[in-house]
Write an enzyme that holds these catalytic residues in place. Structure first.
Site, PDB file in Angstrom:
ATOM      1  N   SER A 134       0.917  -1.204  -0.139  1.00 13.78           N
ATOM      2  CA  SER A 134       0.032   0.034  -0.062  1.00 13.78           C
ATOM      3  C   SER A 134       0.926   1.169  -0.030  1.00 13.78           C
ATOM      4  O   SER A 134       2.209   1.100   0.417  1.00 13.78           O
ATOM      5  CB  SER A 134      -0.806   0.000   1.287  1.00 13.78           C
ATOM      6  OG  SER A 134      -1.461   1.247   1.659  1.00 13.78           O
ATOM      7  N   TYR A 147      -2.170   0.528  10.921  1.00 18.34           N
ATOM      8  CA  TYR A 147      -1.785  -0.108   9.495  1.00 18.34           C
ATOM      9  C   TYR A 147      -0.699   0.039   8.543  1.00 18.34           C
ATOM     10  O   TYR A 147      -0.165  -0.279   8.207  1.00 18.34           O
ATOM     11  CB  TYR A 147      -3.179   0.520   8.840  1.00 18.34           C
ATOM     12  CG  TYR A 147      -3.225   0.037   7.107  1.00 18.34           C
ATOM     13  CD1 TYR A 147      -3.688  -1.286   7.032  1.00 18.34           C
ATOM     14  CD2 TYR A 147      -3.248   0.976   6.191  1.00 18.34           C
ATOM     15  CE1 TYR A 147      -3.609  -1.758   5.755  1.00 18.34           C
ATOM     16  CE2 TYR A 147      -3.528   0.587   4.702  1.00 18.34           C
ATOM     17  CZ  TYR A 147      -3.849  -0.500   4.793  1.00 18.34           C
ATOM     18  OH  TYR A 147      -3.853  -1.177   3.294  1.00 18.34           O
TER      19      TYR A 147
HETATM   20  C1  8X3 Z   1      -4.811   1.747   1.278  1.00 19.52           C
HETATM   21  C2  8X3 Z   1      -4.519   3.154   1.417  1.00 19.52           C
HETATM   22  O1  8X3 Z   1      -4.442   5.372   2.326  1.00 19.52           O
HETATM   23  O2  8X3 Z   1      -6.176   3.854   3.145  1.00 19.52           O
HETATM   24  O3  8X3 Z   1      -4.019   0.772   1.531  1.00 19.52           O
HETATM   25  O4  8X3 Z   1      -3.693   3.686   3.666  1.00 19.52           O
HETATM   26  S1  8X3 Z   1      -4.561   4.088   2.732  1.00 19.52           S
END
Ligand code: 8X3
Length: 249
Positions: A134, A147
């Site tokens: 990502s 995340y």
């Molecule tokens: C998804 C992109 O900007 O939500 O992997 O982290 S974000």
């Protein structure tokens, strides 16, 4: 070897980027193994595709991943796509359980499938690993915390694997998408809160679609065997960075 015999495993194939990738690799002539927890969904999709099979799999369950690998007769391409975000809480107050869950699926889930399938990928003499990281694996943003940390882990795993496999017949590709509007990514992140999920894309003219990202994966996979797309970052035109997004009011 016929094109149809070449086998691609796609994890997280029950929806979004994984499902779109399964479709596109099937169109490109691969026999596709759709792996995901939701068996009903992958069975329905597999039934629509030529040479596709469904396998119910939780990538965080190592014993299950090993059994899955043992069930395959070959694996030419692995698309390690299963992953996701939970919450946007600040570091100061985030729930460690969310961080742990995100590390489990985004890092250890990739590690599990890579370790289990690497012997088969190598045995083909022309294997390809694609890791869906990502843009969160390449920069941070407020509320991204757990995340971002997990996706940085997925990025580092991928870079390290490429170094360690240099000289072996396996390509290691990282695809890093930015804002992609899928049915479930934001909804999962906000635990089913549809209005919070919708706000992620509010005013953004054209977020990427799952199909846009699947095209980049299919393109990278179908380059000649000596061509390794190390890293492909893809964002919508309206997103210049993780923190700069143009929204029309
Ligand atoms: C998804 C992109 O900007 O939500 O992997 O982290 S974000």
């Amino acid at each position: 070897m016929t094109a149809a015999a070449r086998t691609a495993v796609v994890t997280g194939a029950s929806s979004g980027i994984g499902a779109a990738t399964a479709r596109q690799l099937a169109e490109a002539g691969y026999r596709v193994i759709l792996a995901a927890r939701r068996k009903d969904r992958i069975e329905a999709l597999a039934a629509e595709l030529p040479h596709a099979e469904a396998y119910a799999l939780d990538v965080t369950d190592r014993a299950a991943v090993d059994a899955f690998a043992a069930s395959l007769d070959r694996c030419d391409v692995l698309v390690a796509n299963a992953g996701g975000a939970l919450g946007t809480d600040p570091v100061a107050t985030a729930d460690p359980a969310d961080w742990r869950a995100m590390y489990e699926v985004n890092v250890l889930g990739v590690l599990n499938v890579v370790q289990a399938l690497l012997p088969a990928l190598t045995a083909t003499g022309d294997g390809t690993v694609v890791v869906l990281s990502s843009t969160a694996g390449h920069g941070t943003y407020e509320g991204g915390g757990g995340y971002v940390a997990a996706k940085h882990g997925a990025h580092v795993l991928t870079e390290t694997l490429r170094l360690e496999l240099c000289g072996q017949p396996v390509r290691v590709i990282e695809i890093a998408p930015g804002m992609v509007k899928t049915d479930e990514f934001a909804l999962t992140r906000f635990r089913g809160d549809e209005s919070r999920a919708a706000k992620v894309y509010e005013g953004v003219a054209e977020p990427l679609t799952a199909e846009d990202v699947a095209e980049t994966i299919s393109w990278a996979v179908t380059r000649p065997a000596h061509v390794n797309i190390d890293l492909l970052v893809v964002r919508p035109r309206a997103q210049a960075s993780n923190t700069k997004v143009h929204r029309e009011s």
